[in-house]
Design an enzyme around this catalytic site. Structure first.
Site, PDB file in Angstrom:
ATOM      1  N   HIS A  59      24.929 -41.117 -39.753  1.00 51.66           N
ATOM      2  CA  HIS A  59      24.513 -40.805 -41.140  1.00 51.66           C
ATOM      3  C   HIS A  59      24.832 -39.356 -41.531  1.00 51.66           C
ATOM      4  O   HIS A  59      24.663 -38.993 -42.701  1.00 51.66           O
ATOM      5  CB  HIS A  59      23.011 -41.034 -41.330  1.00 51.66           C
ATOM      6  CG  HIS A  59      22.587 -42.459 -41.167  1.00 51.66           C
ATOM      7  ND1 HIS A  59      23.143 -43.487 -41.886  1.00 51.66           N
ATOM      8  CD2 HIS A  59      21.651 -43.026 -40.354  1.00 51.66           C
ATOM      9  CE1 HIS A  59      22.566 -44.639 -41.530  1.00 51.66           C
ATOM     10  NE2 HIS A  59      21.676 -44.388 -40.590  1.00 51.66           N
ATOM     11  N   ASP A  65      25.810 -50.637 -35.773  1.00 44.81           N
ATOM     12  CA  ASP A  65      24.425 -50.261 -36.080  1.00 44.81           C
ATOM     13  C   ASP A  65      23.945 -51.065 -37.298  1.00 44.81           C
ATOM     14  O   ASP A  65      24.745 -51.422 -38.163  1.00 44.81           O
ATOM     15  CB  ASP A  65      24.373 -48.761 -36.384  1.00 44.81           C
ATOM     16  CG  ASP A  65      22.962 -48.207 -36.452  1.00 44.81           C
ATOM     17  OD1 ASP A  65      22.503 -47.624 -35.452  1.00 44.81           O
ATOM     18  OD2 ASP A  65      22.327 -48.356 -37.520  1.00 44.81           O
ATOM     19  N   ASP A 124      20.064 -51.408 -33.253  1.00 45.56           N
ATOM     20  CA  ASP A 124      18.896 -51.737 -34.077  1.00 45.56           C
ATOM     21  C   ASP A 124      19.068 -53.004 -34.908  1.00 45.56           C
ATOM     22  O   ASP A 124      18.173 -53.381 -35.663  1.00 45.56           O
ATOM     23  CB  ASP A 124      18.492 -50.547 -34.964  1.00 45.56           C
ATOM     24  CG  ASP A 124      19.677 -49.838 -35.584  1.00 45.56           C
ATOM     25  OD1 ASP A 124      20.822 -50.331 -35.465  1.00 45.56           O
ATOM     26  OD2 ASP A 124      19.469 -48.767 -36.190  1.00 45.56           O
TER      27      ASP A 124
HETATM   28 ZN   LIG Z   1      20.528 -47.559 -37.367  1.00 44.43          ZN
END
Ligand SMILES: [Zn+2]
Length: 307
Positions: free
Chosen positions: A126, A163, A244
């Protein structure tokens, strides 16, 4: 020749508070599962150096890098965004996390290992060119990809991001850079609420609806990622390896299981073998259910370490 596992002790000292899901125990859970499954003795261990300013600056603005250094607290905690904080060890952890990914590239390019997994935190995907967000400070995988391109003279590298969150930082750094192909899947609509509109031609993003499980994920990989990767013929392949999207992970609402991570690793390893001489560096991103994280990393690393 072997699979490297690269980490640094300071990556465990970065701590954003006792209730933060991106917690130091994540790396211990990974280590425990590598040991308990008998995989650990087959892996080559390396200590991560710090990334240099020059290496960071390939992905981030100089003023941003300086601002992160200035923000680092001598005591207590400083917030960079509502989800992302620095304690006195965070700067060192972030520099070593990026340095791990860079070392992975050097080890693979130098023929010292076949491939590498960087068990590091803070995560990176990110982190934008000039902005920290979503638990991320420096974009570890982007820094490594740019090191492969600019220090090792490669012309084409691929970044695979599974992810559950879209790797908006990696997209920010590479959108329109035809040297890089980014292939990603992520839950949508979901944080960081982007990746589906005005996407550059080198981005192969597949948004997945909440509730999507293994078959839907595998379909996206088979129908979108693999043909794009075969056309692109990457000389080096990176994973932004977040775990995740696992069904046991409360962070989001996708339904992958341990075996899906082994499967996707095998598909991408075949691409790397065909076009990139097997060159792979994988960098840990998310994954917050400690048991599911440890088990899924084992599936991922086991496939990397297969002969
Ligand atoms: Zn993540």
């Amino acid at each position: 020749m072997a699979t490297a596992v690269i980490t640094h002790q300071d990556c465990v000292k970065h701590d954003m508070g006792s209730f933060h899901p991106e917690c130091p125990q994540r790396l211990g859970a990974i280590e425990d599962h590598l040991i308990a499954t008998g995989l650990a003795p087959h892996l080559a261990r390396f200590d991560a150096p710090k990334a240099t300013f020059e290496q960071l600056e390939r992905a981030h603005g100089a003023r941003y890098i300086e601002a992160i250094h200035s923000a680092a607290p001598a005591s207590g905690m400083v917030h960079l965004d509502p989800d992302t904080a620095m304690n006195p060890h965070t700067l060192s952890a972030a520099l070593h996390a990026a340095g791990a990914a860079v070392l992975g590239v050097d080890l693979v390019m130098g023929g010292e290992v076949d491939n590498a997994f960087c068990s590091v935190r803070p995560p990176g995907h990110h982190a934008c060119r000039t902005r920290a967000m979503g638990f991320c400070i420096f974009n570890n995988v982007a820094i490594a990809a740019l090191h492969a391109l600019e220090a090792h003279g490669l012309e084409r590298v691929a970044i695979i991001d599974f992810d559950v969150h879209h790797g908006n930082g990696t997209e920010d750094i590479f959108a329109g850079d035809e040297r890089v192909l980014m292939a990603s899947t992520f839950q949508h609509p979901f944080y960081p609420y982007c990746g589906t509109e005005d996407v550059a031609s080198n981005m192969f993003n597949v948004p997945l609806a909440a509730g999507t499980a293994g078959p839907g994920f595998r379909k996206a990989v088979s129908e979108v990622w693999l043909p794009a990767l075969a056309r692109f013929a990457p000389q080096f392949v990176f994973f932004s390896a977040g775990f995740d999207a696992h069904r046991e992970d409360d962070m989001a609402m996708l339904g992958l299981d341990d075996a899906d991570y082994g499967w996707v690793t095998r598909q991408i390893k075949a691409i790397a073998r065909e076009y990139a001489g097997g060159s792979i560096v994988s960098v840990l991103e998310g994954g917050y259910s400690l048991s599911a994280l440890g088990r899924s990393v084992v599936q991922h690393v086991k496939v990397l370490a297969e002969p």
